[in-house]
Design a protein around this motif. Structure first.
Motif, PDB file in Angstrom:
ATOM      1  N   MET A   1       0.840  -1.171   0.000  1.00 62.08           N
ATOM      2  CA  MET A   1       0.000   0.000   0.000  1.00 62.08           C
ATOM      3  C   MET A   1       0.886   1.235   0.000  1.00 62.08           C
ATOM      4  SD  MET A   1      -2.722   1.304   2.858  1.00 62.08           S
ATOM      5  CE  MET A   1      -3.766  -0.106   2.757  1.00 62.08           C
ATOM      6  N   SER A   2       0.706   2.097  -0.979  1.00 61.99           N
ATOM      7  CA  SER A   2       1.517   3.302  -1.065  1.00 61.99           C
ATOM      8  C   SER A   2       0.814   4.461  -0.384  1.00 61.99           C
ATOM      9  CB  SER A   2       1.801   3.642  -2.531  1.00 61.99           C
ATOM     10  OG  SER A   2       0.597   3.967  -3.169  1.00 61.99           O
ATOM     11  N   ALA A   3       1.597   5.293   0.267  1.00 64.63           N
ATOM     12  CA  ALA A   3       1.036   6.470   0.934  1.00 64.63           C
ATOM     13  C   ALA A   3       0.802   7.553  -0.108  1.00 64.63           C
ATOM     14  CB  ALA A   3       1.994   6.963   2.006  1.00 64.63           C
ATOM     15  N   ARG A   4      -0.359   8.159  -0.050  1.00 62.73           N
ATOM     16  CA  ARG A   4      -0.673   9.236  -0.987  1.00 62.73           C
ATOM     17  C   ARG A   4      -0.361  10.557  -0.326  1.00 62.73           C
ATOM     18  NH1 ARG A   4      -5.875   7.177  -4.284  1.00 62.73           N
ATOM     19  NH2 ARG A   4      -5.089   5.095  -4.592  1.00 62.73           N
ATOM     20  N   HIS A   5       0.326  11.399  -1.070  1.00 64.27           N
ATOM     21  CA  HIS A   5       0.778  12.677  -0.535  1.00 64.27           C
ATOM     22  C   HIS A   5      -0.109  13.808  -1.040  1.00 64.27           C
ATOM     23  CE1 HIS A   5       4.329  10.759   1.040  1.00 64.27           C
ATOM     24  NE2 HIS A   5       4.531  10.198  -0.137  1.00 64.27           N
ATOM     25  N   PRO A   6      -0.232  14.883  -0.255  1.00 63.67           N
ATOM     26  CA  PRO A   6      -0.988  16.040  -0.726  1.00 63.67           C
ATOM     27  C   PRO A   6      -0.316  16.686  -1.936  1.00 63.67           C
ATOM     28  CG  PRO A   6      -0.635  16.172   1.645  1.00 63.67           C
ATOM     29  CD  PRO A   6       0.198  15.033   1.123  1.00 63.67           C
ATOM     30  N   THR A   7      -1.113  17.404  -2.702  1.00 61.62           N
ATOM     31  CA  THR A   7      -0.589  18.098  -3.883  1.00 61.62           C
ATOM     32  C   THR A   7       0.247  19.297  -3.450  1.00 61.62           C
ATOM     33  OG1 THR A   7      -2.556  19.484  -4.012  1.00 61.62           O
ATOM     34  CG2 THR A   7      -2.600  17.419  -5.237  1.00 61.62           C
ATOM     35  N   PRO A   8       1.034  19.882  -4.369  1.00 59.77           N
ATOM     36  CA  PRO A   8       1.832  21.065  -4.003  1.00 59.77           C
ATOM     37  C   PRO A   8       0.975  22.261  -3.587  1.00 59.77           C
ATOM     38  CG  PRO A   8       2.598  20.144  -6.076  1.00 59.77           C
ATOM     39  CD  PRO A   8       1.359  19.405  -5.711  1.00 59.77           C
ATOM     40  N   THR A   9      -0.262  22.296  -4.039  1.00 65.02           N
ATOM     41  CA  THR A   9      -1.136  23.419  -3.690  1.00 65.02           C
ATOM     42  C   THR A   9      -2.059  23.088  -2.526  1.00 65.02           C
ATOM     43  OG1 THR A   9      -2.729  22.691  -5.344  1.00 65.02           O
ATOM     44  CG2 THR A   9      -1.109  24.337  -6.031  1.00 65.02           C
ATOM     45  N   ALA A  10      -1.757  22.032  -1.784  1.00 64.69           N
ATOM     46  CA  ALA A  10      -2.622  21.629  -0.675  1.00 64.69           C
ATOM     47  C   ALA A  10      -2.668  22.690   0.420  1.00 64.69           C
ATOM     48  CB  ALA A  10      -2.148  20.294  -0.104  1.00 64.69           C
ATOM     49  N   ALA A  11      -1.545  23.338   0.694  1.00 66.63           N
ATOM     50  CA  ALA A  11      -1.536  24.381   1.727  1.00 66.63           C
ATOM     51  C   ALA A  11      -2.384  25.578   1.295  1.00 66.63           C
ATOM     52  CB  ALA A  11      -0.101  24.831   2.006  1.00 66.63           C
ATOM     53  N   LEU A  12      -2.335  25.910   0.012  1.00 68.32           N
ATOM     54  CA  LEU A  12      -3.181  26.984  -0.513  1.00 68.32           C
ATOM     55  C   LEU A  12      -4.651  26.633  -0.361  1.00 68.32           C
ATOM     56  CD1 LEU A  12      -3.520  29.631  -2.213  1.00 68.32           C
ATOM     57  CD2 LEU A  12      -3.495  28.162  -4.218  1.00 68.32           C
ATOM     58  N   ARG A  13      -5.001  25.400  -0.706  1.00 71.13           N
ATOM     59  CA  ARG A  13      -6.389  24.955  -0.604  1.00 71.13           C
ATOM     60  C   ARG A  13      -6.852  24.948   0.856  1.00 71.13           C
ATOM     61  NH1 ARG A  13      -9.969  20.666  -3.322  1.00 71.13           N
ATOM     62  NH2 ARG A  13      -8.810  21.280  -5.142  1.00 71.13           N
ATOM     63  N   GLY A  14      -6.066  24.388   1.741  1.00 73.09           N
ATOM     64  CA  GLY A  14      -6.445  24.322   3.153  1.00 73.09           C
ATOM     65  C   GLY A  14      -6.575  25.699   3.786  1.00 73.09           C
ATOM     66  N   GLY A  15      -5.617  26.572   3.514  1.00 74.67           N
ATOM     67  CA  GLY A  15      -5.686  27.931   4.060  1.00 74.67           C
ATOM     68  C   GLY A  15      -6.867  28.701   3.515  1.00 74.67           C
ATOM     69  N   SER A  16      -7.157  28.521   2.232  1.00 78.37           N
ATOM     70  CA  SER A  16      -8.297  29.211   1.635  1.00 78.37           C
ATOM     71  C   SER A  16      -9.609  28.721   2.220  1.00 78.37           C
ATOM     72  CB  SER A  16      -8.303  29.006   0.117  1.00 78.37           C
ATOM     73  OG  SER A  16      -7.150  29.528  -0.456  1.00 78.37           O
ATOM     74  N   VAL A  17      -9.739  27.417   2.379  1.00 78.47           N
ATOM     75  CA  VAL A  17     -10.971  26.877   2.958  1.00 78.47           C
ATOM     76  C   VAL A  17     -11.155  27.372   4.387  1.00 78.47           C
ATOM     77  CG1 VAL A  17     -12.068  24.738   3.762  1.00 78.47           C
ATOM     78  CG2 VAL A  17     -11.143  24.872   1.464  1.00 78.47           C
ATOM     79  N   GLY A  18     -10.091  27.368   5.175  1.00 86.01           N
ATOM     80  CA  GLY A  18     -10.204  27.843   6.555  1.00 86.01           C
ATOM     81  C   GLY A  18     -10.562  29.314   6.635  1.00 86.01           C
ATOM     82  N   ALA A  19      -9.902  30.144   5.836  1.00 85.63           N
ATOM     83  CA  ALA A  19     -10.160  31.586   5.868  1.00 85.63           C
ATOM     84  C   ALA A  19     -11.544  31.921   5.330  1.00 85.63           C
ATOM     85  CB  ALA A  19      -9.091  32.317   5.060  1.00 85.63           C
ATOM     86  N   LEU A  20     -11.940  31.283   4.220  1.00 83.15           N
ATOM     87  CA  LEU A  20     -13.259  31.556   3.663  1.00 83.15           C
ATOM     88  C   LEU A  20     -14.368  31.069   4.586  1.00 83.15           C
ATOM     89  CD1 LEU A  20     -12.645  30.752  -0.105  1.00 83.15           C
ATOM     90  CD2 LEU A  20     -13.139  32.985   0.914  1.00 83.15           C
ATOM     91  N   THR A  21     -14.148  29.967   5.256  1.00 84.82           N
ATOM     92  CA  THR A  21     -15.145  29.466   6.199  1.00 84.82           C
ATOM     93  C   THR A  21     -15.346  30.449   7.341  1.00 84.82           C
ATOM     94  OG1 THR A  21     -14.635  27.178   5.646  1.00 84.82           O
ATOM     95  CG2 THR A  21     -15.682  27.559   7.765  1.00 84.82           C
ATOM     96  N   ALA A  22     -14.260  30.963   7.886  1.00 85.40           N
ATOM     97  CA  ALA A  22     -14.365  31.921   8.989  1.00 85.40           C
ATOM     98  C   ALA A  22     -15.041  33.208   8.534  1.00 85.40           C
ATOM     99  CB  ALA A  22     -12.983  32.225   9.553  1.00 85.40           C
ATOM    100  N   ALA A  23     -14.635  33.741   7.390  1.00 86.32           N
ATOM    101  CA  ALA A  23     -15.222  34.994   6.898  1.00 86.32           C
ATOM    102  C   ALA A  23     -16.699  34.824   6.584  1.00 86.32           C
ATOM    103  CB  ALA A  23     -14.470  35.460   5.655  1.00 86.32           C
ATOM    104  N   LEU A  24     -17.048  33.724   5.956  1.00 87.31           N
ATOM    105  CA  LEU A  24     -18.445  33.488   5.596  1.00 87.31           C
ATOM    106  C   LEU A  24     -19.304  33.252   6.831  1.00 87.31           C
ATOM    107  CD1 LEU A  24     -20.133  33.349   3.085  1.00 87.31           C
ATOM    108  CD2 LEU A  24     -19.719  30.905   2.988  1.00 87.31           C
ATOM    109  N   ALA A  25     -18.780  32.558   7.825  1.00 79.28           N
ATOM    110  CA  ALA A  25     -19.544  32.310   9.047  1.00 79.28           C
ATOM    111  C   ALA A  25     -19.807  33.609   9.804  1.00 79.28           C
ATOM    112  CB  ALA A  25     -18.813  31.315   9.944  1.00 79.28           C
ATOM    113  N   ILE A  26     -18.799  34.477   9.898  1.00 80.70           N
ATOM    114  CA  ILE A  26     -18.987  35.761  10.597  1.00 80.70           C
ATOM    115  C   ILE A  26     -19.969  36.639   9.834  1.00 80.70           C
ATOM    116  CG2 ILE A  26     -17.833  37.900  11.264  1.00 80.70           C
ATOM    117  CD1 ILE A  26     -15.382  36.202  11.957  1.00 80.70           C
ATOM    118  N   ALA A  27     -19.834  36.678   8.494  1.00 79.34           N
ATOM    119  CA  ALA A  27     -20.745  37.495   7.692  1.00 79.34           C
ATOM    120  C   ALA A  27     -22.175  36.983   7.779  1.00 79.34           C
ATOM    121  CB  ALA A  27     -20.280  37.521   6.237  1.00 79.34           C
ATOM    122  N   ALA A  28     -22.367  35.693   7.661  1.00 80.38           N
ATOM    123  CA  ALA A  28     -23.724  35.129   7.726  1.00 80.38           C
ATOM    124  C   ALA A  28     -24.327  35.307   9.114  1.00 80.38           C
ATOM    125  CB  ALA A  28     -23.683  33.645   7.355  1.00 80.38           C
TER     126      ALA A  28
END
Length: 175
Positions: A1-28
């Motif tokens: 079984m081979s370990a699957r690694h995150p993509t090079p843009t995984a940090a961008l995706r994770g940071g964007s999801v976290g920031a957008l979630t916080a901003a959208l939750a406060i706005a809503a």
């Protein structure tokens, strides 16, 4: 079984999801009449959004698709709503009915997912251009070696100084 690694843009995706979630939750939360969160609610919200962002950024490359991103943003909004309402007194969202609020959250989730996907697609080409532009220039001038003077070209200064101080007169000759 081979370990699957995150993509090079995984940090961008994770940071964007976290920031957008916080901003959208406060706005809503504010639009729905919940007001601005106090420090305890904001701390809990940031912790929940950081966890959602870290979980999204840690996904293997094969799991990064639009459905996964939409699910992460929706889960993040649910976690954000729970974090904001857990520390406050239960409140009624005034001004928007529940169906309209869910529709607005769904539309915002789709828009945020599109923004994250576009940012992720543009990340590698933009960074490649920036690396090319900001790279130090390579000059095309060839350097020619400067010939060093050899021992026959000029006498060494030490020998000339020593030669001036040496006397040619020797001891008297006895016959």
């Amino acid at each position: 079984m081979s370990a699957r690694h995150p993509t090079p843009t995984a940090a961008l995706r994770g940071g964007s999801v976290g920031a957008l979630t916080a901003a959208l939750a406060i706005a809503a939360h504010g639009i729905a009449g919940g007001g601005f969160p106090d420090s305890a609610a904001l701390t809990l919200l940031l912790a929940a959004c950081a966890a959602v962002g870290a979980a999204t950024g840690g996904l293997p490359g094969s799991a990064n698709n639009c459905r996964t991103l939409l699910g992460a943003l929706a889960a993040g909004q649910a976690a954000g709503h729970l974090a904001l309402t857990a520390t406050n007194d239960p409140h009624v969202h005034a001004g928007l009915p529940a169906a309209a609020m869910l529709a607005a959250h769904a539309a915002a989730t789709v828009v945020c997912a599109a923004l994250v996907l576009v940012a992720e697609r543009l990340y590698l080409p933009i960074t490649r251009v920036l690396r090319t532009v900001l790279r130090s220039p390579v000059l095309g001038v060839e350097s020619t070696p400067v010939p060093r003077p050899g021992p026959l070209d000029r006498p060494e200064p030490r020998i000339a100084v020593l030669a001036a101080g040496i006397s040619r007169r020797g001891p008297p000759v006895h016959a």
